[in-house]
Design an enzyme around this catalytic site. Structure first.
Site, short mmCIF file in Angstrom:
data_model
loop_
_atom_site.label_atom_id
_atom_site.label_comp_id
_atom_site.label_asym_id
_atom_site.label_seq_id
_atom_site.Cartn_x
_atom_site.Cartn_y
_atom_site.Cartn_z
N HIS A 12 18.47 29.95 13.89
CA HIS A 12 17.63 31.12 13.48
C HIS A 12 17.96 31.65 12.25
O HIS A 12 19.03 31.50 11.86
CB HIS A 12 18.08 32.37 14.55
CG HIS A 12 17.23 33.62 14.41
ND1 HIS A 12 15.97 33.74 14.40
CD2 HIS A 12 17.65 34.82 13.78
CE1 HIS A 12 15.61 34.85 14.04
NE2 HIS A 12 16.67 35.57 13.87
N TYR A 59 -6.85 10.47 8.59
CA TYR A 59 -5.67 11.11 7.93
C TYR A 59 -6.18 11.16 6.39
O TYR A 59 -5.77 11.85 5.69
CB TYR A 59 -4.65 9.94 7.89
CG TYR A 59 -3.71 9.78 9.00
CD1 TYR A 59 -2.49 10.27 9.10
CD2 TYR A 59 -4.07 9.06 10.44
CE1 TYR A 59 -1.66 10.01 10.12
CE2 TYR A 59 -3.17 8.93 11.27
CZ TYR A 59 -1.87 9.26 11.32
OH TYR A 59 -1.22 9.28 12.34
N CYS A 94 1.29 6.06 0.76
CA CYS A 94 2.25 7.11 1.31
C CYS A 94 2.79 7.80 0.09
O CYS A 94 2.93 9.13 0.01
CB CYS A 94 3.18 6.90 2.19
SG CYS A 94 2.75 5.48 3.39
N THR A 105 0.75 -1.26 0.08
CA THR A 105 0.10 -0.01 -0.13
C THR A 105 0.91 1.32 0.08
O THR A 105 0.63 2.20 -0.67
CB THR A 105 -0.86 -0.07 1.23
OG1 THR A 105 -1.76 -1.14 1.36
CG2 THR A 105 -1.75 1.17 1.09
N CYS A 106 1.77 1.41 0.91
CA CYS A 106 2.67 2.57 0.96
C CYS A 106 3.16 3.15 -0.24
O CYS A 106 3.03 4.36 -0.70
CB CYS A 106 3.96 2.35 2.03
SG CYS A 106 4.94 3.53 2.02
N ARG A 147 -18.42 12.82 10.79
CA ARG A 147 -19.52 12.21 11.92
C ARG A 147 -19.21 12.87 13.25
O ARG A 147 -20.44 13.25 14.19
CB ARG A 147 -19.56 10.67 12.16
CG ARG A 147 -18.34 9.95 12.73
CD ARG A 147 -18.72 8.58 13.13
NE ARG A 147 -17.49 7.77 13.28
CZ ARG A 147 -17.42 6.76 13.55
NH1 ARG A 147 -18.59 5.79 13.13
NH2 ARG A 147 -16.37 6.06 13.99
N GLU A 202 -6.20 14.32 4.07
CA GLU A 202 -5.06 14.65 3.05
C GLU A 202 -5.39 14.79 1.73
O GLU A 202 -5.10 15.68 0.79
CB GLU A 202 -4.06 13.43 3.31
CG GLU A 202 -3.19 13.48 4.39
CD GLU A 202 -2.27 12.27 4.55
OE1 GLU A 202 -1.31 12.28 5.39
OE2 GLU A 202 -2.22 11.30 3.81
N LYS A 243 0.72 9.41 -2.51
CA LYS A 243 -0.08 10.50 -2.01
C LYS A 243 0.92 11.85 -1.75
O LYS A 243 0.61 12.89 -2.15
CB LYS A 243 -0.54 10.02 -0.60
CG LYS A 243 -1.20 10.96 0.42
CD LYS A 243 -0.50 11.81 1.17
CE LYS A 243 0.64 11.02 1.84
NZ LYS A 243 0.31 10.33 3.15
N GLU A 278 12.63 27.07 15.73
CA GLU A 278 13.28 27.81 17.11
C GLU A 278 12.44 28.18 18.22
O GLU A 278 12.61 28.12 19.31
CB GLU A 278 14.07 28.87 16.76
CG GLU A 278 13.30 30.07 16.15
CD GLU A 278 13.94 31.26 15.79
OE1 GLU A 278 14.95 31.67 16.82
OE2 GLU A 278 14.03 31.82 14.51
P1 NDP Z 1 -8.42 6.76 10.07
O1 NDP Z 1 -8.89 5.76 11.18
O2 NDP Z 1 -7.49 7.70 10.39
O3 NDP Z 1 -10.02 7.59 10.10
C1 NDP Z 1 -11.23 6.66 9.65
C2 NDP Z 1 -12.23 7.93 9.84
O4 NDP Z 1 -13.34 7.34 9.29
C3 NDP Z 1 -12.35 8.55 11.10
O5 NDP Z 1 -12.61 9.89 10.87
C4 NDP Z 1 -13.54 7.81 11.74
O6 NDP Z 1 -14.30 8.47 12.52
C5 NDP Z 1 -14.46 7.75 10.40
N1 NDP Z 1 -15.32 6.71 10.28
C6 NDP Z 1 -15.03 5.12 10.69
N2 NDP Z 1 -16.34 4.55 10.52
C7 NDP Z 1 -16.96 5.35 10.14
C8 NDP Z 1 -18.48 5.14 9.97
N3 NDP Z 1 -18.93 3.80 10.01
N4 NDP Z 1 -19.27 6.22 9.55
C9 NDP Z 1 -18.80 7.67 9.61
N5 NDP Z 1 -17.31 7.57 9.64
C10 NDP Z 1 -16.71 6.64 10.12
O7 NDP Z 1 -8.46 5.90 8.70
P2 NDP Z 1 -8.01 6.44 7.22
O8 NDP Z 1 -8.93 5.56 6.49
O9 NDP Z 1 -8.05 7.89 6.92
O10 NDP Z 1 -6.56 5.97 7.13
C11 NDP Z 1 -6.12 4.45 7.59
C12 NDP Z 1 -5.02 4.52 8.35
O11 NDP Z 1 -3.86 4.66 7.44
C13 NDP Z 1 -4.82 5.52 9.53
O12 NDP Z 1 -5.20 5.11 10.75
C14 NDP Z 1 -3.23 5.86 9.43
O13 NDP Z 1 -2.91 5.04 10.35
C15 NDP Z 1 -2.80 5.35 7.88
N6 NDP Z 1 -2.46 6.38 7.21
C16 NDP Z 1 -1.33 7.11 7.67
C17 NDP Z 1 -0.98 8.34 6.87
C18 NDP Z 1 0.00 9.25 7.27
O14 NDP Z 1 0.76 8.58 8.06
N7 NDP Z 1 0.04 10.31 6.90
C19 NDP Z 1 -1.84 8.87 5.84
C20 NDP Z 1 -2.91 8.02 5.41
C21 NDP Z 1 -3.34 6.84 6.06
P3 NDP Z 1 -13.80 8.51 14.17
O15 NDP Z 1 -12.67 9.21 14.33
O16 NDP Z 1 -15.17 9.21 14.53
O17 NDP Z 1 -13.81 7.24 14.67
#
Ligand code: NDP
Length: 461
Positions: free
Chosen positions: A438, A180, A48, A42-43, A201, A184, A51, A443
């Site tokens: 600086h 995330y 990553c 995936t990465c 939500r 992003e 992206k 800083e």
């Molecule tokens: P995340 O877990 O970050 O976010 C999922 C989002 O979906 C949350 O806002 C969650 O809400 C919401 N959600 C989950 N279920 C429902 C539902 N049934 N109805 C409505 N909203 C819902 O997952 P992502 O898919 O964004 O990313 C997956 C993983 O990939 C991340 O956890 C991260 O570790 C990794 N990632 C890392 C990146 C980086 O390092 N820059 C970039 C992209 C991905 P709630 O918060 O309320 O639970």
């Protein structure tokens, strides 16, 4: 001792799988590795790396605008989505080649095939219609976007997977989620000129992050023109006659060209034959492992996203290295998930390590909070209305910095170095006696001498 075809067989050619296979092979072990799609996981293939390339692409409009304040006049500008996709794909293919080469050089056997467990020591290579046996098996098959199949019309929506290969750039997009990926991509699409709405939500985007980062990013995104709908969820998506999508939400309706779901990722354990070997999974389908990435079956290990511990590439790589240390170097090394520095490549970025103010307030009796908010130097001449927020969370009892959070340019780069200081257990006094660099934004981290406020027994004083 029974003999096996391999000392180690790895299922899954992503960050964790490739690392464990490559290092084990370089130690002289006989290693096989199977991947059903593309090496890099995936990465590299659809996460990553592409992206971040998209993030760079989406930042140019602001760079062009900002240059005027520095005396530049930039001529006519146009953007070619197909050209970006082609350039990105070329780079991904190059990286995939490096992953393969690393495995080959180390002496691992590569199988381009889906692999499933037949028993605790046997793997079926489905595409090749043969089985192989191994003393140890590592499962590192990662995860996939949760399709949110209960949503009527979910099949009309895209996930981040498809976002990397859209035929054309949509005119408008609705992104569901507040994590995330949603944040992003909302910034990426907006930067590329797409009318962007985000629906989440909860009460504020990026749950579990520090409140100042969440609020600050929300305000910055709104100021750029990204629409953010909070405390709202999708109810239904359907196709209009003109091909656009009609979206019904709890609090209203919307017509958009594309809907993207970024509602978390699920472990890829379906159809893997785990039951044949008796490997235990949890209620989310993640493989259950101990601190050494051991499953309940002694010959089977699992690491990376498929274990749903922390879904990050560097974590999968660390888990792979701990597996190698423990199993092949005689140095039992448990995985250390404490103080993982991370970045959200939003615009502005968030870089963070350690506890949010809210989490620290639950853990410690008294906290000192050091907080700075300022306009970055580049914005003075460009005239851009933006601000950087930096925050250190200090446990008053021993002065240890237990959380560090940055919203602003290059926050991810800074978070990497802050990660070292927190991991080393540095105190606020260590920060204070460090000379500033600086003029930089960083800083500020060593010149916040007086607490902005304190938290005592969970209350701000
Ligand atoms: P995340 O877990 O970050 O976010 C999922 C989002 O979906 C949350 O806002 C969650 O809400 C919401 N959600 C989950 N279920 C429902 C539902 N049934 N109805 C409505 N909203 C819902 O997952 P992502 O898919 O964004 O990313 C997956 C993983 O990939 C991340 O956890 C991260 O570790 C990794 N990632 C890392 C990146 C980086 O390092 N820059 C970039 C992209 C991905 P709630 O918060 O309320 O639970």
């Amino acid at each position: 001792m029974p003999s096996f075809d391999y000392d180690l067989f790895v299922i899954g050619g992503g960050s964790g799988g490739v690392r464990s296979a490559r290092v084990a092979a370089s130690l002289g072990k006989k290693v096989g590795i199977a991947e059903e799609y593309r090496f890099g996981g995936t990465c590299v293939i659809r996460g990553c790396v592409p992206k971040k390339l998209f993030v760079y692409a989406s930042q140019y409009p602001e760079h062009f605008e900002d240059s005027a304040g520095y005396g530049w006049t930039v001529g006519e500008k146009s953007f070619d989505w197909k050209k970006l996709i082609a350039a990105k794909d070329k780079e991904i293919t190059r990286l995939e080649g490096l992953y393969r080469k690393g495995l080959e050089t180390a002496g691992a056997d590569i199988f381009e095939s889906r692999a499933e467990l037949v028993d605790a020591h046997t793997v079926l290579l489905k595409g090749l219609d043969r089985t192989v046996t191994a003393e140890r098996i590592v499962i590192a098959v990662g995860g996939a976007p949760n399709p949110h199949a209960a949503l009527p019309g979910y099949e009309l929506c895209i996930s981040s997977n498809e976002a990397f290969h859209l035929e054309t750039l949509p005119k408008s997009i609705l992104i569901a989620g507040g994590g995330y990926i949603a944040v992003e991509f909302a910034n990426i699409f907006h930067g590329l000129g797409v009318e962007t709405t985000l629906i989440y939500r909860g009460q504020e985007i990026l749950s579990r992050f520090d409140q100042d980062m969440r609020r600050g990013l929300h305000e910055a995104m709104t100021a750029k023109g990204i629409r953010i709908l909070l405390q709202d969820v999708l109810q239904d998506v359907s196709r209009n006659e003109d091909g656009s999508l009609a979206v019904t939400m709890n609090n209203g309706n919307l017509q958009v060209e594309t809907v993207m779901l970024a509602l978390g990722r699920d472990p890829n354990t379906k159809g893997l034959g785990l039951e044949n070997a008796g490997v235990q999974i949890d209620e989310r389908g993640a493989i259950v492992v101990d601190a050494y990435s051991r499953t309940n079956v002694p010959s089977v290990f699992a690491l990376g996203d498929v274990t749903d511990r922390v879904q990050l590439t560097p974590v999968a790589i660390h888990e792979a290295m701990c597996f190698i240390e423990t199993e092949y170097r005689g140095n039992p090394t448990p995985v250390d998930h404490d103080l993982i520095a991370t970045a959200v490549f939003s615009q502005p970025e968030i870089g963070t390590v350690g506890l949010s103010e809210e989490a620290a307030a639950k853990k410690y009796g008294e906290l000192e909070i050091y907080r700075a908010q300022f306009r970055p130097m580049k914005a003075t001449l460009s005239g851009r209305q933006e601000r950087t927020i930096m925050k250190l969370i200090v446990n008053a009892a021993d002065r240890k910095v237990v959380g560090a959070h940055i919203l602003g340019h290059e926050a991810g780069e800074m978070a990497q170095l802050l990660g070292i200081t927190l991991k080393a257990g540095c105190t606020k006094d260590d920060f204070d006696r460090t000379m500033a660099v600086h003029p930089t934004a960083a800083e500020e981290l060593v010149t916040m001498y007086v607490p902005s406020y304190r938290i005592r027994n969970g209350e701000r004083v």
